[in-house]
Design a protein around this motif. Structure first.
Motif, PDB file in Angstrom:
ATOM      1  N   TRP A 152      39.360 -89.934 -40.807  1.00 55.23           N
ATOM      2  CA  TRP A 152      40.541 -91.249 -40.596  1.00 55.23           C
ATOM      3  C   TRP A 152      41.029 -91.032 -38.888  1.00 55.23           C
ATOM      4  O   TRP A 152      40.332 -90.276 -38.470  1.00 55.23           O
ATOM      5  N   SER A 153      41.219 -92.324 -38.874  1.00 54.07           N
ATOM      6  CA  SER A 153      42.251 -92.075 -37.393  1.00 54.07           C
ATOM      7  C   SER A 153      43.811 -92.771 -37.336  1.00 54.07           C
ATOM      8  O   SER A 153      43.899 -93.148 -37.310  1.00 54.07           O
ATOM      9  N   ILE A 154      44.426 -92.198 -36.142  1.00 50.21           N
ATOM     10  CA  ILE A 154      46.201 -93.050 -36.083  1.00 50.21           C
ATOM     11  C   ILE A 154      45.955 -92.985 -34.353  1.00 50.21           C
ATOM     12  O   ILE A 154      45.514 -91.982 -33.504  1.00 50.21           O
ATOM     13  N   ALA A 155      45.429 -94.244 -34.162  1.00 53.26           N
ATOM     14  CA  ALA A 155      45.420 -94.620 -32.405  1.00 53.26           C
ATOM     15  C   ALA A 155      47.119 -94.425 -31.422  1.00 53.26           C
ATOM     16  O   ALA A 155      47.080 -93.425 -30.613  1.00 53.26           O
ATOM     17  N   GLU A 156      48.073 -94.130 -32.847  1.00 55.59           N
ATOM     18  CA  GLU A 156      49.510 -93.679 -31.627  1.00 55.59           C
ATOM     19  C   GLU A 156      49.802 -92.659 -31.155  1.00 55.59           C
ATOM     20  O   GLU A 156      49.284 -91.887 -32.929  1.00 55.59           O
ATOM     21  N   PHE A 216      43.854 -87.178 -25.692  1.00 53.50           N
ATOM     22  CA  PHE A 216      44.904 -87.043 -24.801  1.00 53.50           C
ATOM     23  C   PHE A 216      44.911 -88.081 -23.949  1.00 53.50           C
ATOM     24  O   PHE A 216      43.915 -88.664 -23.723  1.00 53.50           O
ATOM     25  N   ALA A 217      45.524 -88.702 -22.298  1.00 54.92           N
ATOM     26  CA  ALA A 217      45.552 -89.753 -21.717  1.00 54.92           C
ATOM     27  C   ALA A 217      44.621 -88.795 -20.430  1.00 54.92           C
ATOM     28  O   ALA A 217      44.112 -89.798 -19.737  1.00 54.92           O
ATOM     29  N   THR A 250      54.674 -86.597 -24.856  1.00 56.04           N
ATOM     30  CA  THR A 250      53.627 -87.594 -23.922  1.00 56.04           C
ATOM     31  C   THR A 250      52.579 -87.965 -24.954  1.00 56.04           C
ATOM     32  O   THR A 250      52.227 -87.999 -26.319  1.00 56.04           O
ATOM     33  N   ASP A 251      51.623 -89.206 -24.654  1.00 55.83           N
ATOM     34  CA  ASP A 251      50.670 -90.306 -25.214  1.00 55.83           C
ATOM     35  C   ASP A 251      49.293 -89.452 -25.805  1.00 55.83           C
ATOM     36  O   ASP A 251      48.515 -88.832 -25.434  1.00 55.83           O
ATOM     37  N   PHE A 252      49.235 -89.253 -27.764  1.00 58.76           N
ATOM     38  CA  PHE A 252      47.961 -88.891 -28.036  1.00 58.76           C
ATOM     39  C   PHE A 252      47.577 -89.793 -29.188  1.00 58.76           C
ATOM     40  O   PHE A 252      48.084 -90.640 -29.650  1.00 58.76           O
ATOM     41  N   SER A 253      46.594 -89.575 -29.559  1.00 60.79           N
ATOM     42  CA  SER A 253      45.886 -90.002 -30.778  1.00 60.79           C
ATOM     43  C   SER A 253      44.677 -89.432 -31.852  1.00 60.79           C
ATOM     44  O   SER A 253      44.734 -87.948 -31.024  1.00 60.79           O
ATOM     45  N   SER A 254      44.491 -89.232 -32.914  1.00 60.39           N
ATOM     46  CA  SER A 254      44.360 -88.285 -33.480  1.00 60.39           C
ATOM     47  C   SER A 254      42.904 -88.874 -34.517  1.00 60.39           C
ATOM     48  O   SER A 254      42.639 -90.025 -34.343  1.00 60.39           O
ATOM     49  N   VAL A 255      41.990 -87.619 -34.391  1.00 66.30           N
ATOM     50  CA  VAL A 255      40.802 -88.172 -35.734  1.00 66.30           C
ATOM     51  C   VAL A 255      41.485 -86.866 -36.857  1.00 66.30           C
ATOM     52  O   VAL A 255      40.653 -85.827 -36.493  1.00 66.30           O
ATOM     53  N   PHE A 256      41.309 -87.610 -38.193  1.00 65.32           N
ATOM     54  CA  PHE A 256      40.998 -86.569 -39.131  1.00 65.32           C
ATOM     55  C   PHE A 256      39.825 -86.264 -39.553  1.00 65.32           C
ATOM     56  O   PHE A 256      38.974 -87.557 -40.473  1.00 65.32           O
ATOM     57  N   GLU A 257      39.338 -85.391 -39.913  1.00 68.79           N
ATOM     58  CA  GLU A 257      37.715 -85.391 -40.559  1.00 68.79           C
ATOM     59  C   GLU A 257      38.126 -84.400 -41.583  1.00 68.79           C
ATOM     60  O   GLU A 257      38.545 -83.164 -41.336  1.00 68.79           O
ATOM     61  N   SER A 258      37.154 -84.622 -42.796  1.00 71.41           N
ATOM     62  CA  SER A 258      37.478 -84.123 -43.949  1.00 71.41           C
ATOM     63  C   SER A 258      36.472 -83.856 -44.608  1.00 71.41           C
ATOM     64  O   SER A 258      35.007 -84.485 -44.694  1.00 71.41           O
ATOM     65  N   ASP A 259      35.783 -83.091 -45.794  1.00 72.21           N
ATOM     66  CA  ASP A 259      34.708 -82.808 -46.363  1.00 72.21           C
ATOM     67  C   ASP A 259      34.790 -83.230 -47.420  1.00 72.21           C
ATOM     68  O   ASP A 259      33.421 -83.404 -48.541  1.00 72.21           O
TER      69      ASP A 259
END
Lengths: 123, 123, 123, 123
Positions: free
Chosen positions: A9-13, A51-52, A86-95
């Motif tokens: 999954w990803s949250i770009a904001e 991060f940026a 601070t601007d960031f984004s996130s990626v989630f990786e699950s088993d």
């Protein structure tokens, strides 16, 4: 329950305001990833923050079987706290399959603003 | 109309604020699942609520053919009311295709905050 | 541009507040479907509105090639206006691919609340 | 990290309010596309803006490898600034997979309103 969800999954904001009009935990400005593990095995989730202008940072959380975790990015501490304003984004990786939804409660002003979206579910 | 939607949906966010600035039903803080059944057969939907620290609870609703149901989690009573100020997630399982959208109206403060997202549609 | 989008979309949420704190068109409470037709042929779109307790009603709009239409449900008049303070859902069916996003601006209170989501795109 | 995302995205909603209650950059009314490039190659992204009554306009941005760009439509200047108080939509086309999320902070009134959604990801 039959498995439901995706593993990536990803949250770009991403942005945690440093300011809040309230000190009460419920109304402090916060950025949250709600993670549902509807299955019968614990989910081991790595969360990569982008991060940026610097390299990504990886966090790890576990979401127990048949439980939800409303994880505030504000509370992440290991290996480091998430910088405010601070601007960031996130990626989630699950088993195992999970479902991820993004929410921000913003109380920089005296009233509360909210936003939410189902995260991007990778194929 | 040709069938539209999916049979399994999830909303990872869930939280009903116990506080409201208004007593009018329209402006009381509420968390809603808008469920559309565009087809010609009634939809029998089970809604499983997941929590942070206890086992899931299952509710059942019917959405008539060619009708929409804007279901407030606040109104669920059987087998038990949904606890306020408590994190939860939900999974919807229907016998016919439906469409699910999540909305919260939050009036803990004197002004109203809103958020909404199309729920996660499982493949 | 290579075709982008889908032909069938749905917004399960729908509700036009009858009240507004402002008379200025930009800030009157409104519920909008933003429809993008990025292709080179006009899009003929039928919009079916579903209600809680009566039969659906069908509207028709055209979105020109390479144009966007931010359609307010408030402005629909033919065959009838959309009732205020009433729950509804909508299904969009187009003869060419389009993209649909849902937004509500709610000014029942003196401040403005917003919500938005990409609509459900049917396979 | 294994590639994540899609190459084509769209945000059907677009509107930059000309008014703001604050001059501080963080609280000026703005419309943002958060773009995550989680991969190891720079992303070259063309952004096509569509309007209600004139031909589309194309912008270009680069998002570095393993970086996020929270791009304000307010800041686009080449080939022209984005008109305020004007409806638009956008399509993103990248040479590598990216993830796009849409956010508006609206401060036309004295309090802040927020909305956000994962953009439409084309197949």
């Amino acid at each position: 329950m039959q498995p439901i969800g995706r593993k990536r999954w990803s949250i770009a904001e991403g942005y945690i305001p440093s300011q809040s009009s309230f000190s009460d935990r419920a109304l402090v400005s916060h950025e949250t990833a709600c993670i549902l593990n509807a299955g019968d095995q614990d989910a081991h989730v790595s969360i990569t923050l982008f991060f940026a202008d610097r390299e990504p940072v990886v966090y790890r959380v576990t979401v127990s079987a048949r439980r939800t975790l409303h994880l505030r990015f504000n509370d992440l501490k290991d290996p480091e706290t998430v910088p405010r304003d601070t601007d960031f984004s996130s990626v989630f990786e699950s088993d195992v399959p999970i479902i991820v939804q993004h929410t921000r409660l913003d109380s920089r002003r005296a009233e509360v603003a909210l936003m939410s979206t189902t995260a991007y579910a990778d194929a």
